[in-house]
Each structure stands twice: as structure tokens, then as C-alpha cells.
Design an enzyme around this catalytic site. Sequence first.
Site, PDB file in Angstrom:
ATOM      1  N   ASP A 101       0.895  -1.304   0.017  1.00  0.00           N
ATOM      2  CA  ASP A 101      -0.081  -0.078  -0.001  1.00  0.00           C
ATOM      3  C   ASP A 101       1.358   1.205   0.162  1.00  0.00           C
ATOM      4  OD1 ASP A 101      -2.283  -1.640  -0.056  1.00  0.00           O
ATOM      5  OD2 ASP A 101      -2.595  -1.540   1.962  1.00  0.00           O
ATOM      6  N   TYR A 102       0.154   1.893  -0.203  1.00  0.00           N
ATOM      7  CA  TYR A 102       0.969   3.717  -0.143  1.00  0.00           C
ATOM      8  C   TYR A 102       1.384   4.365   0.812  1.00  0.00           C
ATOM      9  CZ  TYR A 102       1.119   8.689  -1.858  1.00  0.00           C
ATOM     10  OH  TYR A 102       1.835  10.023  -1.818  1.00  0.00           O
TER      11      TYR A 102
END
Length: 231
Positions: A101-102
Site C-alpha cells: 500500500d501507499y
Amino acid sequence: MRLAKYLAHAGVASRRASEQIIADGRVTVDGHRITDPARDVDDANAVKVDGKRVKTTQRRVVYIVHKPAGYVSTANDPQDRRTVTALVPSRERLYPVGRLDYDTTGLILVTNDGDLAHRLTHPSFEVPRTYRARVANPPVHEPALRTLRDGVELEDGVTAPAKVRKLASGYLELTIHEGRKRQVKRMLEAVGHPVLRLERTAFGPLRLGSLGTGEYRALTPAEIERLRSLG
């Protein structure tokens, strides 16, 4: 060789991503647009993606990257965000193996070896990934730990049993092998302990070790062979 496999060998993308590239009409063979991933081709054919010729005769490279927060796990981003592949200066066309994820940090691999990427990410090979999580609502009691170890009911089905150990109050280490989207975060939220911070510390036999945030290194031939032997 099947066209999708050929593109993966050439380092264009993983095999599954190559199938989508073909379906999108971006591939030509000897001047003809091909949308069948099973089409047989070899280096005698003029295979092009987006008008650029590709061949399988290139060296295979794999890098381990310590992904910082604020980077996306793609080779290109339509929103012009920073990508993990930009952290590795290379003349090869690289793409990440799986995703983080970011806001998740830690170990991610980038490569131009589509077959290896397929082996490492396909659920049937059950490659373990280990994460260190800081969670809300500490301490984490035994019923929550037992649920994580037995399997958590999520909207896309019950998870496979995870290996879980407490590192400290509010800190857990989890090892999973399924790789569903946002799986660790969803599992911990389901047991009442949403993730505050998440870092991947291991992927298969590889460990993040002392690699600094934003740093990378090439895997040794022995490490690559260990990855190929997984599953």
C-alpha cells in the site's frame, strides 16, 4: 511460446499483466494486432508493445527495495505519484513483484523476470510474507491472536491461518502467504486492532535486514535461485 509468456520473459510485465496488455490491443506480431494470449511466437517474430520491439534475449535482474511511505507499487502511475521502480536506476524495464500500500513500508522486489514474478505472487505457490504492525487499542489479548492464527472472516472469505507473535504492547509480527488486497490491515481491523503503521520485513527467504529506507540492492544469483525454488 505463448505470447503472454513471451512478454513475461521479455520483462514487459508479469504473465497475468501481460495477458491484460494483450487484451487491451497493445501488442502486434509481424504487424498484426493480436489479442489472443495463447498465440505462439518466438524471437523470429516481430513482437511489439505500444509500437516498441521486444525480445526475450535480455539479462534477468531482481532487486530488493526498502519501500518508503508515499510511493506506489507500480512501474507507472497515472496520478504522477512516485513509484518504487524509480528508486532503482536501471536500463532494464522493471516492475514490482506484488504490491505494498501507499503508506506501507518495507521489503518489495522489482524485476524484469515475468516468470519469476508469476511464481512469487501466484497464490498456489504460497510464498510467505512477514509484516511488523503497530496497532491501535493495545494490548492485543489472546482471543484476537487466536482468531488471527485460526483464520479471520473477511468479506472475500476466511483467511488462511497466520503465524502471529507479540513483539511488545501494540506491536505484532504476522506471516501470511495469501497476498489478498490490504489483507493484513483488514485482518487486524476485524479483530479490533486497526493498523497504525505497517512494514514488510521478509518475503520468502529474503529479509529486509539493514537496508535503509529508499535503498536497494541487486540479489545474488544464489538468492535468485532460492526464490525460483519456492513452491
